[in-house]
Design a protein around this motif. Structure first.
Motif, PDB file in Angstrom:
ATOM      1  N   GLU A  20      63.245  -9.716  18.046  1.00 39.76           N
ATOM      2  CA  GLU A  20      62.081 -10.660  18.097  1.00 39.76           C
ATOM      3  C   GLU A  20      60.818 -10.263  17.198  1.00 39.76           C
ATOM      4  O   GLU A  20      60.079 -11.090  16.540  1.00 39.76           O
ATOM      5  CB  GLU A  20      61.380 -10.568  19.674  1.00 39.76           C
ATOM      6  N   VAL A  21      60.517  -8.956  16.806  1.00 39.03           N
ATOM      7  CA  VAL A  21      59.785  -8.551  15.765  1.00 39.03           C
ATOM      8  C   VAL A  21      60.184  -9.219  14.477  1.00 39.03           C
ATOM      9  O   VAL A  21      59.209  -9.700  13.878  1.00 39.03           O
ATOM     10  CB  VAL A  21      59.482  -7.096  15.840  1.00 39.03           C
ATOM     11  N   ASN A  22      61.296  -8.894  14.201  1.00 36.52           N
ATOM     12  CA  ASN A  22      61.708  -9.416  12.662  1.00 36.52           C
ATOM     13  C   ASN A  22      61.847 -11.111  12.757  1.00 36.52           C
ATOM     14  O   ASN A  22      61.240 -11.408  11.830  1.00 36.52           O
ATOM     15  CB  ASN A  22      63.392  -9.036  12.582  1.00 36.52           C
ATOM     16  N   ARG A  23      62.087 -11.655  13.933  1.00 39.24           N
ATOM     17  CA  ARG A  23      62.036 -13.298  13.807  1.00 39.24           C
ATOM     18  C   ARG A  23      60.435 -13.473  13.585  1.00 39.24           C
ATOM     19  O   ARG A  23      60.243 -14.613  12.923  1.00 39.24           O
ATOM     20  CB  ARG A  23      62.586 -13.785  15.181  1.00 39.24           C
ATOM     21  N   CYS A  24      59.757 -12.945  14.419  1.00 37.72           N
ATOM     22  CA  CYS A  24      58.243 -13.377  14.320  1.00 37.72           C
ATOM     23  C   CYS A  24      57.811 -13.253  12.925  1.00 37.72           C
ATOM     24  O   CYS A  24      57.086 -14.169  12.514  1.00 37.72           O
ATOM     25  CB  CYS A  24      57.449 -12.457  15.013  1.00 37.72           C
ATOM     26  N   ILE A  25      57.951 -11.970  12.104  1.00 38.25           N
ATOM     27  CA  ILE A  25      57.503 -11.896  10.843  1.00 38.25           C
ATOM     28  C   ILE A  25      58.175 -12.787   9.969  1.00 38.25           C
ATOM     29  O   ILE A  25      57.220 -13.514   8.913  1.00 38.25           O
ATOM     30  CB  ILE A  25      57.894 -10.334  10.694  1.00 38.25           C
ATOM     31  N   ARG A  26      59.315 -13.327   9.935  1.00 35.64           N
ATOM     32  CA  ARG A  26      59.960 -14.430   9.221  1.00 35.64           C
ATOM     33  C   ARG A  26      59.853 -15.598   9.413  1.00 35.64           C
ATOM     34  O   ARG A  26      59.661 -16.344   8.535  1.00 35.64           O
ATOM     35  CB  ARG A  26      61.476 -13.898   9.219  1.00 35.64           C
ATOM     36  N   ILE A 254      52.843  -8.718  20.145  1.00 35.75           N
ATOM     37  CA  ILE A 254      52.649  -9.451  21.198  1.00 35.75           C
ATOM     38  C   ILE A 254      53.902 -10.320  21.578  1.00 35.75           C
ATOM     39  O   ILE A 254      54.701 -10.513  22.627  1.00 35.75           O
ATOM     40  CB  ILE A 254      51.597 -10.848  21.184  1.00 35.75           C
ATOM     41  N   CYS A 255      54.802 -10.622  20.523  1.00 36.41           N
ATOM     42  CA  CYS A 255      55.976 -11.215  20.647  1.00 36.41           C
ATOM     43  C   CYS A 255      57.280 -10.141  21.035  1.00 36.41           C
ATOM     44  O   CYS A 255      57.887 -10.378  21.857  1.00 36.41           O
ATOM     45  CB  CYS A 255      56.713 -11.861  19.322  1.00 36.41           C
TER      46      CYS A 255
END
Length: 387
Positions: A20-26, A254-255
């Motif tokens: 989710e962290v990776n998806r959020c940033i991208r 937060i994500c």
């Protein structure tokens, strides 16, 4: 490495948190609530979904009464400094963290005073009676460490809230060690304020915290600034969550927090506690049978113990024990005072500190056995060198 320092921060995290962290940033890494383009609006939606997830976890009726903070310390300070008025009195337990004790001590010049009530491990009635005796005519707030970060002692949060409300006293719950490990229902417990760390039992990444405020009008913001709303006004918005969320938020954090909460919900908090308790009991049973070990956590019992345990190897400095565990046996623990001076004064370990083992869902019995074997060898070597 066998990681047993989860009271400091959980490791590893669920795979879904990393993803989710990776998806959020991208995919939605714009500034939420600061622009009208699609990516910014999508980012704001992700924050709202995370707020909803936290509200479901704690059974918060109004989602907007959840605000995201940098950590639990920030959340605690927001209430302590934003609620208390000159001359107010506070009752705290003797298990409180410096996140509570330092701001209170720093407010002494404002006439803020506090009384320490002893938390009796395994005796909720006595603990409640100690809090009752500490109340005076100026008492406005109880601050309750739901679970000790030194011994794992659990306090009767719901019953203490009921006591406080009899005297029109508000309650601030520090759930840094209990969130994700114990069920917390803010409506059932009738909590006024609740602070939590997002990176511990909730499985989010560092730089995340949660603050629940039942009646936002009672708290002044700790920080004022840009909120993306009412920007022509030079006064801080009084509507939640903007009132307590100035500046750009930690969107990836937060994500990650939402992903962590969803992971916990899929496993069930009760099931997680049962798993961690089995490991805690095995750890206790193993340590108590090792000659020369000083245990500071009483025998674990359901409802009375969070998954945290403290011990020492004879008179050995706790930092020395932890260093050997790390360098020789690749077992990661924490040693020292753990930012909880009152607890160590009660235990008589101000000079020695304690070695703390803290568990998470991702620990297993092989981790416990490896730690026990390491402690057994350290104790044997220490006793032999002391002869």
């Amino acid at each position: 490495m066998v990681y047993l320092d989860n009271a400091a921060t959980t490791y590893p995290k669920p795979v879904s948190v990393y993803n989710e962290v990776n998806r959020c940033i991208r995919l939605y890494g714009a500034n939420p609530g600061r622009s009208g383009h699609r990516m910014s609006m999508n980012a704001a939606q992700q924050v709202y979904l995370s707020r909803e997830a936290a509200a479901r976890l704690y059974n918060v009726e109004n989602v907007e009464n959840i605000s995201f903070t940098q950590n639990c310390t920030y959340a605690l300070n927001t209430v302590i400094k934003g609620f208390l008025k000159r001359g107010d009195h506070v009752v705290v337990s003797d298990l409180e963290h410096n996140s509570v004790l330092r701001p209170l001590s720093g407010m002494a010049s404002q006439g803020i005073t506090y009384t320490v009530a002893k938390a009796e491990h395994g005796d909720f009635d006595k603990t409640i009676d100690n809090f009752r005796k500490a109340i005076n005519e100026k008492t406005k707030l109880f601050i309750v460490n739901h679970a000790s970060n030194v011994t794992g002692t659990i306090l009767p949060l719901g019953r203490l809230t009921a006591l406080a409300h009899q005297y029109d006293i508000k309650v601030l719950a520090d759930t840094a060690q209990s969130s994700g490990a114990l069920p917390i229902d803010v409506q059932e417990m009738q909590l006024d304020f609740m602070a939590s760390a997002g990176h511990k039992g909730l499985m989010g990444i560092m730089g995340t915290g949660i603050l629940y405020v039942k009646n936002p009008e009672l708290v002044s913001p700790l920080v004022c600034g840009g909120t993306g709303s009412g920007s022509l006004e030079l006064v801080q918005p009084d509507t939640m969550p903007d009132k307590l969320e100035s500046g750009t938020c930690n969107l990836p954090g937060i994500c990650s927090l939402r992903a962590g909460i969803e992971f916990l919900s899929s496993k069930g908090i009760e099931n997680i506690y049962k798993h961690e308790f089995v490991l805690l009991k095995a750890l206790y049973d193993g340590l108590k049978d090792i000659p020369g070990i000083r245990l500071y956590t009483p025998e674990p019992k359901p409802l009375y113990n969070a998954p945290v345990m403290s011990f020492n190897v004879g008179d050995m400095q706790s930092e020395d024990t932890a260093e050997i565990l790390d360098k020789k046996y690749s077992v990661a623990v924490r040693a020292g005072i753990h930012c909880a001076p009152l607890a160590h004064k009660a235990l008589g370990t101000q000079k020695q500190g304690t070695v703390r083992i803290s568990l998470s869902y991702f620990n297993n019995m092989s981790h416990i056995n490896r730690a026990l074997n390491a402690v057994r060898n350290i104790s044997h070597d220490y006793r032999r060198s002391s002869v």
